[in-house]
Design a protein around this motif. Structure first.
Motif, PDB file in Angstrom:
ATOM      1  N   PRO A 135       0.814  -1.227   0.000  1.00  0.00           N
ATOM      2  CA  PRO A 135       0.000   0.000   0.000  1.00  0.00           C
ATOM      3  C   PRO A 135       0.839   1.264   0.000  1.00  0.00           C
ATOM      4  O   PRO A 135       0.390   2.302  -0.484  1.00  0.00           O
ATOM      5  N   GLU A 136       2.071   1.193   0.530  1.00  0.00           N
ATOM      6  CA  GLU A 136       2.921   2.379   0.555  1.00  0.00           C
ATOM      7  C   GLU A 136       3.225   2.910  -0.841  1.00  0.00           C
ATOM      8  O   GLU A 136       3.509   4.104  -1.009  1.00  0.00           O
ATOM      9  N   ARG A 137       3.183   2.035  -1.837  1.00  0.00           N
ATOM     10  CA  ARG A 137       3.468   2.485  -3.203  1.00  0.00           C
ATOM     11  C   ARG A 137       2.438   3.511  -3.681  1.00  0.00           C
ATOM     12  O   ARG A 137       2.757   4.402  -4.468  1.00  0.00           O
ATOM     13  N   ASP A 138       1.209   3.378  -3.215  1.00  0.00           N
ATOM     14  CA  ASP A 138       0.149   4.284  -3.642  1.00  0.00           C
ATOM     15  C   ASP A 138      -0.114   5.392  -2.634  1.00  0.00           C
ATOM     16  O   ASP A 138      -0.437   6.517  -3.011  1.00  0.00           O
ATOM     17  N   GLU A 139       0.019   5.074  -1.355  1.00  0.00           N
ATOM     18  CA  GLU A 139      -0.356   6.043  -0.325  1.00  0.00           C
ATOM     19  C   GLU A 139       0.756   7.032  -0.009  1.00  0.00           C
ATOM     20  O   GLU A 139       0.481   8.164   0.386  1.00  0.00           O
ATOM     21  N   ALA A 140       1.997   6.637  -0.168  1.00  0.00           N
ATOM     22  CA  ALA A 140       3.111   7.524   0.177  1.00  0.00           C
ATOM     23  C   ALA A 140       4.165   7.476  -0.931  1.00  0.00           C
ATOM     24  O   ALA A 140       5.172   6.779  -0.823  1.00  0.00           O
ATOM     25  N   PRO A 141       3.934   8.184  -2.019  1.00  0.00           N
ATOM     26  CA  PRO A 141       4.905   8.171  -3.121  1.00  0.00           C
ATOM     27  C   PRO A 141       6.276   8.647  -2.651  1.00  0.00           C
ATOM     28  O   PRO A 141       6.394   9.575  -1.840  1.00  0.00           O
ATOM     29  N   GLY A 142       7.311   7.992  -3.144  1.00  0.00           N
ATOM     30  CA  GLY A 142       8.667   8.342  -2.743  1.00  0.00           C
ATOM     31  C   GLY A 142       9.480   8.902  -3.897  1.00  0.00           C
ATOM     32  O   GLY A 142       8.970   9.161  -4.989  1.00  0.00           O
ATOM     33  N   PHE A 143      10.747   9.100  -3.642  1.00  0.00           N
ATOM     34  CA  PHE A 143      11.662   9.648  -4.634  1.00  0.00           C
ATOM     35  C   PHE A 143      11.701   8.749  -5.869  1.00  0.00           C
ATOM     36  O   PHE A 143      11.645   7.522  -5.776  1.00  0.00           O
ATOM     37  N   ARG A 144      11.817   9.380  -7.048  1.00  0.00           N
ATOM     38  CA  ARG A 144      11.904   8.643  -8.311  1.00  0.00           C
ATOM     39  C   ARG A 144      13.034   9.218  -9.144  1.00  0.00           C
ATOM     40  O   ARG A 144      13.088  10.432  -9.409  1.00  0.00           O
ATOM     41  N   LEU A 145      13.942   8.346  -9.570  1.00  0.00           N
ATOM     42  CA  LEU A 145      15.053   8.781 -10.408  1.00  0.00           C
ATOM     43  C   LEU A 145      14.561   9.475 -11.670  1.00  0.00           C
ATOM     44  O   LEU A 145      15.146  10.462 -12.134  1.00  0.00           O
ATOM     45  N   ASP A 146      13.485   8.967 -12.243  1.00  0.00           N
ATOM     46  CA  ASP A 146      13.032   9.479 -13.533  1.00  0.00           C
ATOM     47  C   ASP A 146      12.553  10.922 -13.469  1.00  0.00           C
ATOM     48  O   ASP A 146      12.393  11.564 -14.511  1.00  0.00           O
ATOM     49  N   HIS A 147      12.343  11.440 -12.273  1.00  0.00           N
ATOM     50  CA  HIS A 147      11.976  12.852 -12.157  1.00  0.00           C
ATOM     51  C   HIS A 147      13.086  13.741 -12.725  1.00  0.00           C
ATOM     52  O   HIS A 147      12.802  14.843 -13.219  1.00  0.00           O
ATOM     53  N   PHE A 148      14.316  13.267 -12.664  1.00  0.00           N
ATOM     54  CA  PHE A 148      15.447  14.059 -13.143  1.00  0.00           C
ATOM     55  C   PHE A 148      15.878  13.673 -14.557  1.00  0.00           C
ATOM     56  O   PHE A 148      16.923  14.124 -15.025  1.00  0.00           O
ATOM     57  N   ASP A 149      15.084  12.847 -15.215  1.00  0.00           N
ATOM     58  CA  ASP A 149      15.268  12.622 -16.653  1.00  0.00           C
ATOM     59  C   ASP A 149      14.513  13.745 -17.364  1.00  0.00           C
ATOM     60  O   ASP A 149      13.461  13.550 -17.972  1.00  0.00           O
ATOM     61  N   THR A 150      15.076  14.931 -17.297  1.00  0.00           N
ATOM     62  CA  THR A 150      14.334  16.167 -17.574  1.00  0.00           C
ATOM     63  C   THR A 150      13.890  16.310 -19.021  1.00  0.00           C
ATOM     64  O   THR A 150      12.928  17.038 -19.301  1.00  0.00           O
ATOM     65  N   ILE A 151      14.541  15.647 -19.955  1.00  0.00           N
ATOM     66  CA  ILE A 151      14.176  15.807 -21.363  1.00  0.00           C
ATOM     67  C   ILE A 151      12.737  15.361 -21.615  1.00  0.00           C
ATOM     68  O   ILE A 151      12.080  15.859 -22.539  1.00  0.00           O
TER      69      ILE A 151
END
Length: 330
Positions: free
Chosen positions: A143-159
């Motif tokens: 449930p933590e995957r949906d209720e408490a989103p965490g850091f994601r590497l792809d956020h910095f794939d800025t293109i």
């Protein structure tokens, strides 16, 4: 003239632009962050109304400057897997369809380390690897995957987000800059940036001091220890006991200690990334960084043709053959 919407990214000097540069511009109206957040972030996706957003921003939208890094999504939750980042781009397009979009990008490894340091400053207790990869230990249906989103590497794939804005606004109205160019020569960059957008600003009266300085190693360990006594302010952390008021007190103590310069030099990216982790992250971001280099080269060529090139020393970009991607054509 059209509204200028500076969407971030995080950890690319946006605090300096918000505190020192944009408020000093005399021929544009700088919209406070709280107003920008109320217009674009407070309303749920299914209830967003562009007319209401325009009313919040005020009259004469063409002379506005907006700067809010959370328009790219939350730093510690990956823009909710990019869903918020993408939806906000659509909100801006529906509200200010003629806007000029400004996006600052940063070397992803440096940005990630800076994000973790910001996480610690904000109350975080976990180490770098746990911060980056903590979700990997969860069950696929946890449930933590949906209720408490965490850091994601792809956020910095800025293109990826840049290409989305290119598609919405047209790449000629999406202006991408490297944070490293700004950091290398802040005054020269700011002068060229002001000239590019026709901004009337007296650079002689700008406060050039850095914002959000990095921590030294002793203060980093001290901060993580102090954070065990407060539940604030990040979601993904541990704590032993929540002492009321301790978060504010500990932040003030940490800022004073850091400003004193008595606890060693600020940590750099290479101080916190071991070789194996650095190689792993470089490989992850390599395809996107190639496309970003091509996008920046395309922009530089267009600027040269139009006579609007920013005249500061840019970092070299390679992989020109990738510039023919349809999303990167004018």
């Amino acid at each position: 003239m059209a509204a200028i919407v500076h969407i971030g990214y995080h950890k690319t000097g946006t605090t300096w632009f918000q505190d020192s540069f944009y408020p000093a511009i005399r021929n544009r109206r700088y919209i406070p962050r709280a107003t920008v957040r109320a217009a674009f972030l407070d309303v749920g996706a299914l209830h967003f109304d562009p007319a209401a957003a325009r009313r919040r921003l005020g009259d004469a939208p063409d002379d506005m400057i907006l700067c809010e890094e959370n328009l790219t999504g939350g730093l510690h939750n990956g823009g909710l897997a990019g869903n918020l980042s993408k939806d906000v781009a659509d909100r801006i397009r529906r509200t200010l369809p003629d806007a000029q979009i400004v996006i600052f990008v940063r070397d992803p490894l440096s940005a990630i380390v800076s994000a973790w340091l910001q996480y610690v400053k904000g109350g975080g207790t976990f180490g770098l690897k746990r911060y980056l990869f903590g979700r990997d230990s969860l069950s696929p249906v946890a449930p933590e995957r949906d209720e408490a989103p965490g850091f994601r590497l792809d956020h910095f794939d800025t293109i990826r987000l840049i290409a989305h804005y290119d598609a919405l606004f047209g790449p000629d109205r999406v202006h991408v800059f490297r944070y490293e160019d700004f950091r290398a020569d802040p005054r020269g960059f700011a002068a060229a940036y002001a000239a590019r957008f026709g901004l009337d600003v007296d650079l002689a009266h700008i406060d050039w001091r850095a914002r959000n300085p990095s921590l030294s190693r002793p203060l980093l360990w001290l901060a993580r220890a102090m954070n065990l006594f407060t539940r604030r302010a990040v979601a993904d952390k541990s704590w032993l006991i929540d002492i009321p008021g301790w978060y504010g007190v500990s932040r003030r103590l940490l800022r004073r200690a850091n400003a004193s310069g008595r606890f060693g030099r600020p940590l750099a990216t290479h101080d916190l990334l071991d070789a194996a982790l650095g190689d792993r992250l470089r490989a992850h971001f390599a395809p996107g960084e190639q496309l970003l280099a091509a996008r920046l080269q395309w922009q530089l060529r267009v600027d040269n043709q139009d006579g609007t090139v920013l005249r500061w020393r840019q970092r070299p970009c390679g992989h020109d053959d990738l510039a023919q991607s349809p999303s990167h054509r004018r």
